[in-house]
Scaffold this active site. Structure first.
Site, PDB file in Angstrom:
ATOM      1  N   SER A 534       0.806  -1.217   0.000  1.00  0.00           N
ATOM      2  CA  SER A 534       0.000   0.000   0.000  1.00  0.00           C
ATOM      3  C   SER A 534       0.842   1.271   0.000  1.00  0.00           C
ATOM      4  O   SER A 534       0.291   2.371  -0.033  1.00  0.00           O
ATOM      5  CB  SER A 534      -0.909   0.017   1.233  1.00  0.00           C
ATOM      6  OG  SER A 534      -1.806  -1.071   1.219  1.00  0.00           O
ATOM      7  N   ILE A 559      -4.169  -7.077  -8.813  1.00  0.00           N
ATOM      8  CA  ILE A 559      -4.878  -6.130  -9.673  1.00  0.00           C
ATOM      9  C   ILE A 559      -6.232  -6.717 -10.085  1.00  0.00           C
ATOM     10  O   ILE A 559      -6.303  -7.646 -10.905  1.00  0.00           O
ATOM     11  CB  ILE A 559      -4.058  -5.770 -10.929  1.00  0.00           C
ATOM     12  CG1 ILE A 559      -2.642  -5.348 -10.525  1.00  0.00           C
ATOM     13  CG2 ILE A 559      -4.774  -4.689 -11.719  1.00  0.00           C
ATOM     14  CD1 ILE A 559      -2.585  -4.212  -9.518  1.00  0.00           C
ATOM     15  N   GLU A 645     -12.187   5.215  -3.532  1.00  0.00           N
ATOM     16  CA  GLU A 645     -12.011   3.762  -3.483  1.00  0.00           C
ATOM     17  C   GLU A 645     -12.257   3.235  -2.074  1.00  0.00           C
ATOM     18  O   GLU A 645     -12.952   2.235  -1.874  1.00  0.00           O
ATOM     19  CB  GLU A 645     -10.596   3.406  -3.928  1.00  0.00           C
ATOM     20  CG  GLU A 645     -10.294   1.912  -3.854  1.00  0.00           C
ATOM     21  CD  GLU A 645      -8.856   1.578  -4.220  1.00  0.00           C
ATOM     22  OE1 GLU A 645      -8.454   0.424  -3.993  1.00  0.00           O
ATOM     23  OE2 GLU A 645      -8.141   2.472  -4.724  1.00  0.00           O
ATOM     24  N   GLN A 739     -19.529 -18.950  13.162  1.00  0.00           N
ATOM     25  CA  GLN A 739     -19.590 -19.594  14.474  1.00  0.00           C
ATOM     26  C   GLN A 739     -20.989 -20.123  14.770  1.00  0.00           C
ATOM     27  O   GLN A 739     -21.142 -21.232  15.297  1.00  0.00           O
ATOM     28  CB  GLN A 739     -19.154 -18.606  15.562  1.00  0.00           C
ATOM     29  CG  GLN A 739     -19.063 -19.199  16.948  1.00  0.00           C
ATOM     30  CD  GLN A 739     -17.896 -20.161  17.110  1.00  0.00           C
ATOM     31  OE1 GLN A 739     -16.964 -20.155  16.302  1.00  0.00           O
ATOM     32  NE2 GLN A 739     -17.947 -20.983  18.139  1.00  0.00           N
TER      33      GLN A 739
END
Length: 782
Positions: A534, A559, A645, A739
């Protein structure tokens, strides 16, 4: 001014006025009032003279004719006094004891009790809790029976705020022992009548500036006119009152926690350890990021719930969520503030220990955490109820116009949901097993539906620009049930094409954006690299000039849509010598089939239907007219688009968490253990209540970030908050859902395992949770 539609300039003017009052006339006395265990009655009169005790009441009784926004502003600003008991005592007057008088009282009762209370001339208390009843109103034993032409009342009340100083008490008593919930009634009782006595003043852990008393009623006789509302309807009437108490209590407590946050932030900048301010340590910086994020989510949930009430809804479930969530968050936040202060925070000479003690009441008073979970679990599927003709229609309409979503957006939501349920969701299982879906076909249909064009104007085949509409589409695509399909469609509308739209030339938009909007061309964004992750500033892919062209060399990984893309936007370093990590990066468009460009599909834990790949560029020649935006400005272009984004990831995560929780609850009702459905066990009902509450808080925070983006304000902090909180929550919901499925959750034939795998990417992709906390911490100057 707040962006939230609950508030207008009028609300902010009120905020400024109350803040000045608090700073000049109230806060200077906080320490003295705490030591004395009470504050003087002149505070009520002063607030009454200023019109602050009747903000939500009609002018004919001395009120200001305001709304929940005004009441919340008052609660928030009173929290700045530094003594929680003052704000609590005022809230009893304005939001607990007097609202039922306005709603259910006669004209005479309003004139005798409501009007002087609004003026601050008479102080009110609320008599609900009893020694053996606590939060269980139905267990009240105080009894009222007819006595001649009036009533006689006997019983005990405890934890009564303002009980020692009150001029009158709004009292709940049982009037028909055999009638169940229809056997309670409300009474207005003057405290100077024979038989009404304060048996003792309670010594409390916190909120010490408020007087809290235990009251004994020994055959107190009151006239028939003391009955408030309809005999036998006291239970629903007081249940209605509790909603306002919970909402305002949460608002004030959250604001108090924000004040503690601000003071602790200042402390962390000044306090040094190991030779530097403690706020410079990453652990402390991230803790501040966590506190701020949780508080902001809680605050926005309060605002959204108050707005729903103003719009004519009666959001009992939402208010219970507000009460539960704010109590937990506020206590965690102030406990963290005390921890950051270290040993100094444990000293009674430091303000933070008082805030810490005061905060603990929020999880008890007005209904404990456990009671709230019970209410939420029982109302999760119930529709909201309109509170009836008492609503003020003109204000309702005005508030409605200030919302984030319009009727057109709701119509769009229905249309997209229909497409998803008809065309995508029925095939999710088959596509997941195949690890693929008919990409070109689905993209073409989505383009025809207009799902890729909400952000773009009609000149490029779009239907916008409308970021809110695009957010709606994002939320609905998640309902397809296959994270990879939703991700592929989302990447198409939010990544490569958005870069072309924002930074491309007109010719570039015609060449790549128009067919992308139509679903006829697929784009991908290639930023992440194997060694950089990142860290955009750390990318190694390089582009060097060769005449008028560029030669591109490097590798990109993770990607989305990379292996199937018709064009890829590639971030590459273009500075001649490595120098400025940020100003030496540019963006290029590389088309499929370019010599030296290759792609391979990667195997992923989740999102198995998405085409996620590793892309290689071996001296790929890129023409100069394929440079996107300005040379050397690629880093800043990426940072700008990162906000959208990440916001999209938050929107998707909230929607996915909601979908997964619904899946878990359906299974819990179908699966039996020990002779009954798993979902009927209190442990699971309460756990589902917690998760549903956190989802609503994450939604409120995410919509707050969306408002910032739409308004064109800097959204970095709010988007980072929404991204990490929502994505971590989605993962936690999926883990809990697995769970509750028990052993079946571990089987590939059950869709919950897919939700679990898909959700795990959220805290990683688009910037990890740790990076989001780093960004948030730095926005606070740490």
């Amino acid at each position: 001014m707040s962006l939230h539609p609950l508030f207008t300039e009028e609300h902010e003017a009120l905020r400024a006025s109350v803040r000045r009052l608090v700073a000049s006339e109230l806060a200077p006395h906080a320490d003295d009032w705490e030591r004395e265990g009470e504050f003087p009655n002149w505070v009520f009169k002063r607030l009454g003279d200023l019109g602050l005790l009747g903000l939500r009441y009609p002018p004919e009784y001395g009120g200001q004719g305001g709304d929940w926004g005004h009441a919340i502003v008052l609660a928030e600003e009173l929290s700045r006094i530094g003594s929680g008991g003052v704000g609590m005592a005022i809230a009893v007057q304005t939001e607990m004891a007097t609202p039922p008088i306005l709603r259910f009282g006669t004209d005479d009762q309003k004139e005798r009790y409501l009007a002087p209370a609004i003026r601050g001339e008479r102080i009110a208390c609320l008599g609900i809790s009893e020694p053996d009843a606590g939060s269980d109103v139905a267990a009240i034993r105080t009894t009222a029976w007819r006595d001649g032409d009036g009533w006689a009342i006997t019983g005990r009340k405890t934890f009564i705020t303002n009980g020692r100083r009150a001029d009158f008490c709004l009292l709940v008593a049982r009037t028909d022992p055999g009638a169940g919930y229809e056997g309670f009634s409300l009474f207005l009782v003057d405290t100077d009548v024979p038989g009404f006595q304060v048996s003792r003043t309670l010594d409390k852990l916190g909120m010490r500036s408020s007087d809290t008393a235990e009251i004994v009623l020994d055959e107190v006789r009151v006239p028939a006119s003391a009955l408030l509302g309809t005999e036998g309807q006291g239970f629903p009437q007081i249940m209605w009152e509790l909603q306002g108490e919970r909402l305002i209590g949460a608002a004030g407590s959250i604001a108090g926690a924000w004040a503690a946050f601000e003071r602790t932030l200042h402390y962390a900048r000044e306090r040094k350890a190991f030779g530097r301010p403690i706020g410079t340590f990453q652990a402390i910086r991230h803790r501040f990021a966590e506190i701020a994020t949780e508080l902001e989510a809680a605050r926005q949930l309060v605002y959204d719930t108050a707005l729903a009430w103003e719009r004519g809804e009666y959001p009992v479930r939402d208010i219970s969520m507000v009460k539960l969530h704010s109590g937990l968050v506020v206590n965690r936040a102030i406990d963290a503030c005390l921890q950051i202060h270290g040993g100094a925070g444990y000293s009674t000479e430091m303000w933070v220990e008082r805030a810490w003690r005061d905060a603990r009441l929020l999880r008890i008073g007005g209904g404990t955490d456990e009671v709230m979970r019970e209410v939420i679990s029982r109302t999760m599927d119930a529709p909201r109820v309109d509170p009836g003709p008492a609503r003020v229609a003109p204000r309702f309409a005005a508030i409605r116009r200030r919302g984030l979503f319009t009727d057109e957006h709701q119509d769009l939501r229905s249309a997209v949901r229909g497409f998803v349920e008809r065309r995508l969701a029925p095939h999710a299982e088959d596509w997941e097993r195949a690890g693929d879906f008919p990409v070109r076909e689905v993209f073409g249909e989505a383009g025809h539906m207009g799902l890729f064009g909400a952000k773009y104007d009609e000149a490029y085949g779009g239907t916008g620009p409308d970021l809110v509409a695009d957010a709606v589409i994002t939320e609905e695509l998640v309902r397809c049930g296959a994270g990879g399909v939703a991700a592929a469609l989302g990447a198409q509308k939010d990544l490569a094409s958005y870069y072309v739209y924002r930074f491309g030339t007109e010719e570039q938009r015609r060449r790549w954006l128009v067919p992308s909007v139509a679903g006829q061309a697929i784009g991908a964004l290639a930023v992440t690299e194997p060694e950089a992750g990142s860290d955009v500033g750390g990318i190694a892919t390089r582009a060097v000039r060769d005449g008028r062209d560029w030669l591109l060399t490097g590798t990109k990984t993770f990607i989305t849509n990379g292996p199937i893309a018709d064009y890829v936007i590639v971030a590459a370093r273009t500075d001649a010598e490595p120098g400025d990590r940020y100003r030496g990066i540019s963006l290029f468009v590389v088309e499929r089939g370019a010599a030296g460009f290759s792609a391979r599909r990667m195997e992923t834990v989740g999102w198995r239907t998405s085409h996620t790949g590793e892309l290689s560029f071996d001296t790929v020649r890129v023409r100069s007219d394929h440079l996107l935006g300005e040379e050397g400005q690629g880093f800043f272009h990426i940072m700008e688009n990162f906000q959208w984004e990440r916001l999209v990831m938050a929107l998707s995560a909230v929607a996915a968490a909601e979908l997964t929780l619904a899946l878990a609850r359906r299974y819990a009702e179908e699966r039996h253990a020990f002779g009954r459905p798993v979902g009927r066990f209190q442990v699971w009902r309460h756990r589902f209540a917690d998760l549903a509450t956190e989802i609503e808080a994450a939604r409120s925070l995410t919509y707050h970030a969306l408002r910032k983006v739409v308004a064109g304000e800097d959204p970095v902090r709010e988007v980072s908050m929404a991204k990490w909180l929502a994505c971590e929550l989605d993962w936690r919901v999926a883990d809990e859902a697995l769970q509750v499925h028990g052993g079946y959750g571990y089987m590939m034939e059950f869709p919950v395992q897919r939700a679990w795998r898909d959700a795990r990417l959220g805290p990683i992709g688009g910037g990890t949770t740790e990076i989001m906390k780093e960004i948030i911490g730095r926005t606070y100057g740490l």
